[in-house]
Write an enzyme that holds these catalytic residues in place. Structure first.
Site, PDB file in Angstrom:
ATOM      1  N   CYS A   1       0.835  -1.205   0.000  1.00  0.00           N
ATOM      2  CA  CYS A   1       0.000   0.000   0.000  1.00  0.00           C
ATOM      3  C   CYS A   1       0.876   1.265   0.000  1.00  0.00           C
ATOM      4  O   CYS A   1       1.472   1.583  -1.004  1.00  0.00           O
ATOM      5  CB  CYS A   1      -1.017  -0.023   1.146  1.00  0.00           C
ATOM      6  SG  CYS A   1      -2.378   1.130   0.859  1.00  0.00           S
TER       7      CYS A   1
ATOM      8  N   HIS B   1      -3.707  -5.051   0.285  1.00  0.00           N
ATOM      9  CA  HIS B   1      -3.254  -5.462   1.618  1.00  0.00           C
ATOM     10  C   HIS B   1      -3.344  -6.976   1.780  1.00  0.00           C
ATOM     11  O   HIS B   1      -4.300  -7.479   2.383  1.00  0.00           O
ATOM     12  CB  HIS B   1      -4.097  -4.780   2.697  1.00  0.00           C
ATOM     13  CG  HIS B   1      -3.743  -3.358   2.957  1.00  0.00           C
ATOM     14  ND1 HIS B   1      -2.725  -2.993   3.806  1.00  0.00           N
ATOM     15  CD2 HIS B   1      -4.251  -2.199   2.460  1.00  0.00           C
ATOM     16  CE1 HIS B   1      -2.634  -1.663   3.842  1.00  0.00           C
ATOM     17  NE2 HIS B   1      -3.539  -1.162   3.030  1.00  0.00           N
TER      18      HIS B   1
ATOM     19  N   GLU C   1      -1.825  -8.833   3.787  1.00  0.00           N
ATOM     20  CA  GLU C   1      -1.782  -9.232   5.205  1.00  0.00           C
ATOM     21  C   GLU C   1      -3.175  -9.283   5.824  1.00  0.00           C
ATOM     22  O   GLU C   1      -3.385  -9.995   6.800  1.00  0.00           O
ATOM     23  CB  GLU C   1      -0.849  -8.288   5.988  1.00  0.00           C
ATOM     24  CG  GLU C   1      -1.437  -6.966   6.463  1.00  0.00           C
ATOM     25  CD  GLU C   1      -1.641  -5.928   5.356  1.00  0.00           C
ATOM     26  OE1 GLU C   1      -1.331  -6.220   4.177  1.00  0.00           O
ATOM     27  OE2 GLU C   1      -2.131  -4.816   5.681  1.00  0.00           O
TER      28      GLU C   1
END
Ligand SMILES: [Mn+2]
Length: 252
Positions: free
Chosen positions: A112, A220, A222
């Protein structure tokens, strides 16, 4: 031995019991992803003067999401009203970390803000605010929270180009990703290659044009990997590259 993965932090303020605390924060999602991928997370505060010493300690680095870069860093003299949260110390630390890591052949994963950090550090520019500067973009909300989509679920596809590091990390021609950004890459840095694009043509992933292990993603992973296992792959690839770098550095 687990490779050490440095993780950059976000400046934060919160007020409790009448005291305002300034913190250097890292979301558990980043830490969990590095741990599940087999790395040892090391949280990095934004201390630009000590970036070289931090690079002595890590085998790989993860540039996390967060607020916006100072537009002056990419030559924009006007600050768009939607640009927020500029922190000069963090900008300087991350730019120093990127240059130092590339010199030392330490692998880098940018997420990001992290893909934007890679682009800015290497001489590219950013769109300061997609919603006002590109108002009608095929109805894609690059801040999916505005559309009510949960953070672990995808909200738009990206078209993949399997070259460089991307060939080791992704497969197929398309990937469904989440989206929490209001900025995007404008001019791509000369050393970087676009390896994923959104349907309206924004760069959503980059890798290095040369031999360096550098990967940036605008989404993202994660937040997604616990529900979408293929999104763990960028972290596994970073940890694998960090393990290789560790062996090479120890032999030298
Ligand atoms: Mn997006």
């Amino acid at each position: 031995m687990k490779p050490v993965i440095g993780i950059t932090s976000s400046p934060m303020e919160d007020a409790r019991v009448g005291i305002t605390f300034r913190r250097q924060a890292v979301s558990d999602d980043y830490i969990d992803a590095v741990v599940v991928a087999g790395g040892l997370p090391l949280l990095l505060p934004s201390l630009p003067d000590d970036v070289g010493r931090y690079l002595d300690l890590v085998d790989g680095a993860l540039l996390t999401g967060g607020a916006d870069f100072d537009p002056a860093r990419f030559g924009d003299e006007t600050v768009h009203p939607a640009t927020y949260g500029v922190d000069g110390r963090r900008d300087e630390f991350e730019i120093g970390l990127i240059h130092g890591a590339m010199e030392r052949e330490i692998p880098l994963l940018g997420i990001c803000r992290g893909i934007q950090a890679l682009n800015v550090a290497l001489g590219g520019t950013l769109v300061q605010d997609i919603p006002t500067q590109f108002p009608v973009q095929l109805g894609i909300a690059h801040r999916q929270s505005d559309a009510g989509v949960p953070s672990h679920e995808p909200s738009h596809p990206v078209a993949l180009t399997l070259e460089g590091v991307a060939a080791d990390v992704f497969s197929g021609s398309e990937l469904a990703v989440n989206s929490f950004h209001h900025q995007a890459i404008a001019a791509l840095a000369p050393e970087l290659r676009s390896v994923a694009t959104s349907p309206e043509g924004f760069v959503e992933a980059v890798c290095h044009a040369g031999p360096r292990w550098v990967l940036g993603v605008q989404w993202h992973p994660e937040m997604m990997f616990k529900h979408h296992p293929e999104q763990l792959r960028p972290f596994q690839a970073l940890v694998e590259a960090a393990a290789t770098r560790r062996l090479t550095a120890n032999r030298a």
